[in-house]
Design a protein around this motif. Structure first.
Motif, PDB file in Angstrom:
ATOM      1  N   HIS A  55       0.389  -0.999  -0.058  1.00  0.00           N
ATOM      2  CA  HIS A  55       0.367  -0.159  -0.342  1.00  0.00           C
ATOM      3  C   HIS A  55       0.737   1.527  -0.148  1.00  0.00           C
ATOM      4  O   HIS A  55       1.446   0.881   1.059  1.00  0.00           O
ATOM      5  CB  HIS A  55      -0.865   0.103   1.060  1.00  0.00           C
ATOM      6  CG  HIS A  55      -1.882  -0.915   1.192  1.00  0.00           C
ATOM      7  ND1 HIS A  55      -2.675  -1.075   2.670  1.00  0.00           N
ATOM      8  CD2 HIS A  55      -1.835  -2.170   0.718  1.00  0.00           C
ATOM      9  CE1 HIS A  55      -3.463  -2.514   2.163  1.00  0.00           C
ATOM     10  NE2 HIS A  55      -3.185  -2.988   0.745  1.00  0.00           N
ATOM     11  N   ARG A  70      -0.086   4.457   0.823  1.00  0.00           N
ATOM     12  CA  ARG A  70      -0.878   6.052   1.516  1.00  0.00           C
ATOM     13  C   ARG A  70      -1.624   7.363   1.054  1.00  0.00           C
ATOM     14  O   ARG A  70      -1.605   8.348   0.361  1.00  0.00           O
ATOM     15  CB  ARG A  70      -1.129   5.987   3.075  1.00  0.00           C
ATOM     16  CG  ARG A  70      -0.550   4.190   3.750  1.00  0.00           C
ATOM     17  CD  ARG A  70      -1.887   4.489   4.265  1.00  0.00           C
ATOM     18  NE  ARG A  70      -2.260   3.157   5.061  1.00  0.00           N
ATOM     19  CZ  ARG A  70      -3.244   2.654   5.637  1.00  0.00           C
ATOM     20  NH1 ARG A  70      -4.326   2.927   4.477  1.00  0.00           N
ATOM     21  NH2 ARG A  70      -3.285   1.525   5.800  1.00  0.00           N
ATOM     22  N   ARG A  75      -2.601   6.682  -2.574  1.00  0.00           N
ATOM     23  CA  ARG A  75      -3.716   6.523  -2.465  1.00  0.00           C
ATOM     24  C   ARG A  75      -4.141   4.587  -3.502  1.00  0.00           C
ATOM     25  O   ARG A  75      -5.021   4.659  -3.770  1.00  0.00           O
ATOM     26  CB  ARG A  75      -5.028   6.141  -2.279  1.00  0.00           C
ATOM     27  CG  ARG A  75      -5.346   8.161  -1.214  1.00  0.00           C
ATOM     28  CD  ARG A  75      -5.007   7.842   0.438  1.00  0.00           C
ATOM     29  NE  ARG A  75      -6.535   7.117   0.435  1.00  0.00           N
ATOM     30  CZ  ARG A  75      -6.696   6.189   1.038  1.00  0.00           C
ATOM     31  NH1 ARG A  75      -5.286   5.986   2.192  1.00  0.00           N
ATOM     32  NH2 ARG A  75      -7.625   4.682   1.516  1.00  0.00           N
ATOM     33  N   LEU A 128      -6.614   2.625  -3.108  1.00  0.00           N
ATOM     34  CA  LEU A 128      -6.870   2.044  -1.984  1.00  0.00           C
ATOM     35  C   LEU A 128      -8.242   2.966  -1.712  1.00  0.00           C
ATOM     36  O   LEU A 128      -8.273   3.575  -1.238  1.00  0.00           O
ATOM     37  CB  LEU A 128      -5.711   2.350  -1.289  1.00  0.00           C
ATOM     38  CG  LEU A 128      -5.703   2.227   0.345  1.00  0.00           C
ATOM     39  CD1 LEU A 128      -5.783   0.805   0.984  1.00  0.00           C
ATOM     40  CD2 LEU A 128      -4.591   3.109   0.912  1.00  0.00           C
ATOM     41  N   ALA A 185     -11.053   4.368   0.268  1.00  0.00           N
ATOM     42  CA  ALA A 185     -10.768   5.366   2.173  1.00  0.00           C
ATOM     43  C   ALA A 185     -10.924   4.681   3.155  1.00  0.00           C
ATOM     44  O   ALA A 185     -10.164   5.039   4.288  1.00  0.00           O
ATOM     45  CB  ALA A 185     -12.158   6.047   2.152  1.00  0.00           C
TER      46      ALA A 185
END
Length: 62
Positions: free
Chosen positions: A31, A33, A36, A56, A58
């Motif tokens: 991932h 962040r 995303r 990704l 929320a």
């Protein structure tokens, strides 16, 4: 010589933003962040291509 997860996290960077990544071996995902994005791990190999990444959600915590 095999690398452990912490060593791999130190070496890999997001191909889009060059930021830090989180490796989730149990679900075969990496991932980012900041972007995303979810990068898949296929057959034990990280697929670090932006075109192969998925968004990704929320609400995704892990």
């Amino acid at each position: 010589m095999a690398l452990n997860v912490s060593e791999l996290e130190e070496l890999l960077a997001c191909p889009k933003c060059k930021g830090d990544l989180e490796i989730h071996e149990s679900i075969d995902e990496i991932h980012c962040r900041a972007c995303r994005l979810i990068f898949p791990i296929r057959d034990g190999l990280p697929v670090m291509l932006v075109d192969e990444a998925a968004p990704l959600p929320a609400d995704r915590r892990s």
